[in-house]
Design a protein around this motif. Sequence first.
Motif, short mmCIF file in Angstrom:
data_model
loop_
_atom_site.label_atom_id
_atom_site.label_comp_id
_atom_site.label_asym_id
_atom_site.label_seq_id
_atom_site.Cartn_x
_atom_site.Cartn_y
_atom_site.Cartn_z
N GLU A 216 1.02 -1.21 0.16
CA GLU A 216 0.03 0.06 0.08
C GLU A 216 0.89 1.29 -0.01
O GLU A 216 0.23 2.35 -0.32
CB GLU A 216 -0.92 -0.20 1.13
N VAL A 217 2.22 1.08 0.53
CA VAL A 217 3.00 2.28 0.24
C VAL A 217 3.57 2.72 -1.11
O VAL A 217 4.14 3.84 -1.11
CB VAL A 217 4.14 2.12 1.25
N ILE A 218 3.52 1.82 -1.82
CA ILE A 218 3.98 2.03 -3.32
C ILE A 218 3.48 3.29 -3.78
O ILE A 218 4.54 4.11 -4.51
CB ILE A 218 3.59 0.60 -4.10
N GLU A 219 2.35 3.45 -3.94
CA GLU A 219 1.89 4.54 -4.71
C GLU A 219 2.55 5.91 -4.12
O GLU A 219 2.77 6.85 -4.77
CB GLU A 219 0.22 4.77 -4.85
N LYS A 220 2.24 5.94 -2.76
CA LYS A 220 2.86 7.24 -2.05
C LYS A 220 4.48 7.46 -2.53
O LYS A 220 4.73 8.73 -2.79
CB LYS A 220 2.68 7.00 -0.47
N LEU A 221 5.17 6.22 -2.53
CA LEU A 221 6.73 6.52 -2.81
C LEU A 221 6.78 6.86 -4.54
O LEU A 221 7.54 7.66 -4.72
CB LEU A 221 7.37 5.12 -2.49
N ILE A 222 5.92 6.23 -5.29
CA ILE A 222 5.98 6.60 -6.47
C ILE A 222 5.72 8.22 -6.77
O ILE A 222 6.43 8.74 -7.68
CB ILE A 222 4.90 5.85 -7.46
N GLU A 223 4.86 8.58 -6.18
CA GLU A 223 4.15 10.02 -6.17
C GLU A 223 5.40 10.78 -5.58
O GLU A 223 5.74 12.05 -6.11
CB GLU A 223 3.14 10.30 -5.37
N LYS A 224 6.13 10.54 -4.48
CA LYS A 224 6.93 11.27 -3.92
C LYS A 224 8.66 11.28 -4.74
O LYS A 224 9.20 12.44 -4.87
CB LYS A 224 7.24 10.81 -2.33
N TYR A 225 8.83 9.93 -5.14
CA TYR A 225 9.95 9.87 -5.63
C TYR A 225 9.92 9.67 -7.31
O TYR A 225 9.64 8.44 -7.68
CB TYR A 225 10.91 8.75 -5.21
N LYS A 226 9.77 10.76 -8.05
CA LYS A 226 9.61 10.52 -9.43
C LYS A 226 10.58 10.01 -10.21
O LYS A 226 10.21 9.42 -11.41
CB LYS A 226 9.30 11.87 -9.98
N SER A 227 11.73 9.56 -9.68
CA SER A 227 12.85 9.19 -10.30
C SER A 227 12.96 7.55 -10.41
O SER A 227 13.64 6.67 -10.78
CB SER A 227 14.10 9.63 -9.53
N VAL A 228 11.91 7.09 -9.40
CA VAL A 228 11.85 5.57 -9.40
C VAL A 228 11.50 4.85 -10.88
O VAL A 228 10.45 5.12 -11.30
CB VAL A 228 10.73 5.17 -8.46
N THR A 229 12.36 4.03 -11.01
CA THR A 229 11.99 3.21 -12.26
C THR A 229 11.76 1.68 -12.15
O THR A 229 11.38 0.99 -12.96
CB THR A 229 13.22 3.11 -13.41
#
Length: 377
Positions: free
Chosen positions: A40-53
Amino acid sequence: MKRILLLGATGSIGQQSLDIIDKYNDEFVLTSFSVGHRHEVIEKLIEKYKSVTHIYLLDENKATYYQAKYPHIIFYSGKKGLIKLVKSASYDIAINALVGFVGAQPAIEIIKRNKILCLANKEALVTAGEIINKLLNKGKGKLYPIDSEHVALAKCLKNVNKDDVESLYLTASGGALRNVPIDQLKFKKAEDALKHPNWKMGDKITIDCATMMNKGFEIIEAYYLFSYPLDQIKVMMHDESLVHSFIKLKDGTYIVDYGKPDMHKCIEYAIKEGNVEDDVIHLKSLDELNDCHFHEYDEMRYPLTAFAKENIKYPSKLVALNAANEVAVNRYLHDNIFFTDIYTIVKRIVDDTKAKKHLSFNQIKKIDKIARKEALR
């Protein structure tokens, strides 16, 4: 800008690692991470860290869902997905904050890729220290510890001639049950053992603190990390956890890493490759630390520490030690065994495991599997 892979993003070390990445966002960027069940934390982390690939999560169905929602990110899942992430993601530094044996193979693969490994996963060196050191000695990758005790030792040893060192001391609080009479330890429940007096950590490591298996693991780690003879690596009980480790020199003086318990500093040390302020202090006597209390290690109360040290010569025994401990701690946390049964189970499994050296990782996995099965039985 150095790219970061964070394994175990939702755990205590993982969350504090994100704090450090945020603090030094002009030096580090998060490009990939893994989570276990807490997807459930994935979306928050994607939103915060735009650099994640690249992202790994355990649940394959959820991975399919996220892949459809975020097509610009590559998602991995399942048993082999974690290793695929480690082998495929783009990063310069990997923070291994996984808990348990699951962190061992990723550690090996990170070093094979010639990357910087910041290691909080104790089990990697405990089960595969021989393999990891062989790779490092061949010039593959770099390794920096995150454990507070080993960061402290690294700082203390930084500007010291090896021939001047008498002993390396790992300090130990003794965990939540340190003042419980020995004859009452058997009946202490997990809820009591989880109330660590000085640190807030995950359940498994907190129980390892209560049994002091963690200190046995740390002795093994120190042996592989610093290349000192085993008889020079010792344990000192220390109530306040203000001294994280220290060394005694042959002239009778001490070099001490002193400060409030804070894993942020340890993570910072690792990802900055040791390029942090040198804050150790040189003392004539430990008595100069008026707010600290030290005691001799009690082998009767904490037999697992000495037992781990006894078996360090045989990697096969260390694999079994870790596997049996993981199973026993899990059963204890679920209220299926007594506290003192942890030692009984671990000793039985390790004693029954054949003494072998120079293992391949496939051999390590096989020993681990057998030891877990027998421990559970």
